[in-house]
Design an enzyme around this catalytic site. Sequence first.
Site, PDB file in Angstrom:
ATOM      1  CG  ASN A  95      -2.214  -1.286   0.962  1.00  0.00           C
ATOM      2  OD1 ASN A  95      -1.814  -1.787   0.456  1.00  0.00           O
ATOM      3  ND2 ASN A  95      -2.604  -0.884   2.895  1.00  0.00           N
ATOM      4  NE  ARG A  96       0.505   7.186  -3.164  1.00  0.00           N
ATOM      5  CZ  ARG A  96       0.030   7.880  -3.438  1.00  0.00           C
ATOM      6  NH1 ARG A  96      -0.833   7.039  -4.074  1.00  0.00           N
ATOM      7  NH2 ARG A  96       0.626   9.230  -3.428  1.00  0.00           N
TER       8      ARG A  96
END
Length: 216
Positions: free
Chosen positions: A30-31
């Site tokens: 995920n960012r």
Amino acid sequence: AAPAPLAGKHALVTAGPTHEPIDPVRYIANRSSGRQGFAIAGALARLGAKVTLVTGPVSLDTPRGVTRIDVQTAREMEAAVNEALPADVAILVAAVADWRAESSPRKIKKGETGGPPELQLVENPDILAGLGGSDRRPGLLIGFAAETDKVVGHARAKLDRKGCDWIVANDVSGDVMGGTENSIHLITAAGVESWDQMPKSEVARKLAERIAETLA
Ligand code: C5P
């Protein structure tokens, strides 16, 4: 001088993304810059807490007075969190990957499967929900929720589903991801507080103060 408000308390913080390997050179993630979680760990340490920070891969310096444990995957993060218990408060800020792939021990070569490879995804453990239902549950358990729409509604549902005390909901429809400011709603059993947009360091300071008041 007055004693530090969190002296004698153990705070556990997770931060950053997790990296779930596909093969030795590729991963799913995920960012997450880790900035908000690191700021919270630092703010809790400044109030005198003993802080354990379990972090995925980020490029940030460890805040002063914080014990840092580096992990790569969700399962490693879960193990490190359980290892760090007991805690008086846990704040799970990490953007944990929801799925991992059945990873290949060798690099998957382009073209070897006659097209793109099929990834077999497996669900990762939910670390927050696990703590929420654990007999070693920290007295104060706080989750984060990054939402782009129906921010408060989704976050409220998460509070119940994961068995935590507070959810810090951030509206990531703007430029919060990787940025230095955050816009949050604090959701507790008592209701919802919407805070003005402010630097992540200021969100961290205010949350740490609130935690100190609650644990006092
Ligand atoms: O379900 P969602 O990922 O939106 O929930 C976010 C909250 O749950 C965050 O506090 C995050 O750190 C935590 N979480 C976790 N383990 C997961 C997924 C999310 O601890 N596998």
